[in-house]
Design a protein around this motif. Structure first.
Motif, mmCIF file in Angstrom:
data_model
loop_
_atom_site.group_PDB
_atom_site.id
_atom_site.type_symbol
_atom_site.label_atom_id
_atom_site.label_comp_id
_atom_site.label_asym_id
_atom_site.label_seq_id
_atom_site.Cartn_x
_atom_site.Cartn_y
_atom_site.Cartn_z
ATOM 1 N N UNK A 1 0.874 -1.114 0.015
ATOM 2 C CA UNK A 1 0.031 0.057 -0.026
ATOM 3 C C UNK A 1 0.907 1.223 -0.074
ATOM 4 N N UNK A 2 2.093 1.367 0.999
ATOM 5 C CA UNK A 2 2.747 2.313 0.854
ATOM 6 C C UNK A 2 3.617 2.526 -0.431
ATOM 7 N N UNK A 3 3.887 1.454 -1.127
ATOM 8 C CA UNK A 3 4.864 1.649 -2.306
ATOM 9 C C UNK A 3 3.818 1.995 -3.200
ATOM 10 N N UNK A 4 2.474 1.693 -3.447
ATOM 11 C CA UNK A 4 1.526 2.178 -4.571
ATOM 12 C C UNK A 4 1.209 3.447 -4.229
ATOM 13 N N UNK A 5 1.052 3.821 -3.134
ATOM 14 C CA UNK A 5 0.783 5.379 -3.004
ATOM 15 C C UNK A 5 1.908 6.409 -3.349
#
Length: 366
Positions: A163-167
């Motif tokens: 989730x952090x990466x995709x944000x």
């Protein structure tokens, strides 16, 4: 990687199909209107390698098999392609399949060839294509983020990291910045590779110039493209698609003479192939014998067993040793027997990292 594949993209009427025809002599219809290329035309091109010719002579090989590059001519994208404008979605799907993207940008004036946006402006053209690719990627990222919501509630550590990466990726795409501009760790790279994002692919720009500008100073349009690419860390290959089309029609000796007259030492196609190899960190190892001399494409830092697996999976499974001589050493010695006598043929094990131009005989046991 069995064969490097490069997708040629660009707005309509920038010289894509002319270049593609020249590259492959495949005769994709080059018409002066958008969407004459609907299925991506494919052309396979041999990578010129003088080392291979020398090995064929030395071993008197019956066959010579060069490394190849597959070029795909992907129909002209237009504004709104990511929303299905033109034949957008279909084309974007084709781009997902390639290793690298070669983005053709029109850097010439010609009153007979209409420009889909009215006037020549290479940076605007690049932005249109990049925006469409970013929008297509945003859709993929947004879908994935909404799927992650459920997993996040369960407290999954993996989901949290993804989730952090995709944000991070989404923030770049929102600003029309390609996903490849975001620095990621090796673990993050593994997450992204399964998503096959268009703007994560390696890209280079092809500045298509007029015939009479070949071999001269860069024109203003080319300078703009080079400046833009520098900020992105991308490479630019300057080509005249028209000249390449002329070269493609000539026999090899005449083509070499024609290039010399233009003050060039290699064709635009060869420049493009070298740039694509370097962009993707690729290199070549060679095998030679009376039956065939052959070039194999691998990534740099590939180990000997992995390289053996390129030839046959059994070679990798049963790998024992690699018998290796460098091309330069072999040529200096004049024959494999002389190279052996002089101690230039080495036996290498599983940890050996292959070098460009290694001539190899793999020993294996199945």
């Amino acid at each position: 990687m069995s064969n490097l594949s490069v997708g040629i993209v660009g707005l309509p009427n920038v010289g894509k199909s002319t270049l593609f025809n020249a590259i492959t002599k495949a005769g994709a219809e080059a018409a002066n209107y958008p969407f004459c290329t609907i299925e991506p035309n494919q052309g396979v091109v041999a990578v010129k390698d003088s080392r291979l010719d020398e090995l064929t002579k030395m071993y008197n090989s019956k066959k010579t098999i060069p490394a190849t590059v597959t070029f795909l001519d992907i129909a002209g994208l237009v504004k709104g392609a990511s929303k299905g404008e033109g034949l957008g979605n279909q084309f974007l799907g084709h781009i997902r399949e390639v290793d690298a993207i070669a983005h053709v940008v029109r850097c010439f004036e010609d009153g007979n060839i209409t420009h889909v946006e009215g006037k020549i402006d290479p940076i605007r053209d690049i932005d249109i294509i990049n925006t469409e690719l970013c929008l297509a990627d945003l859709e993929v990222v947004d879908k994935r983020l909404s799927k992650l919501e459920r997993l996040l509630k369960s407290g999954s550590k993996e989901a949290k990291a993804e989730d952090a990466l995709l944000k991070k990726i989404k923030a770049a795409l929102d600003e029309s910045k390609p996903a490849r501009t975001v620095e990621v760790t090796e673990d993050e790279e593994n997450i992204l590779s399964s998503m096959n994002l268009l703007t994560r692919k390696s890209a280079l720009y092809i500045a298509n110039i007029a015939e009479d500008e070949v071999g001269g100073e860069d024109n203003e349009y080319v300078k703009q493209v080079k400046e833009f690419a520098k900020n992105e860390g991308a490479e630019v290959v300057v080509i005249s698609a028209k000249v390449e089309a002329e070269i493609a029609e000539l026999p090899e000796d005449e083509a070499a003479e024609f290039l010399k007259d233009l003050g060039l030492n290699e064709s635009g196609l060869d420049k493009l192939i070298h740039a694509a190899f370097s962009l993707l960190g690729l290199m070549t190892f060679l095998t030679a014998g009376p039956d065939e001399s052959r070039a194999w494409t691998i990534r740099k830092n590939t180990t000997a067993p992995k390289a053996a697996g390129k030839i046959h999976t059994d070679f990798e499974k049963g790998f024992i040793r690699a018998e290796i001589v460098s091309y330069d050493d072999l040529m200096e010695c004049g024959s494999i027997a002389a190279a052996r006598e002089k101690g230039k043929v080495r036996l290498e094990g599983k940890d050996y990292i292959m070098q460009d131009g290694d001539i190899v005989n793999f020993r294996f046991n199945v």
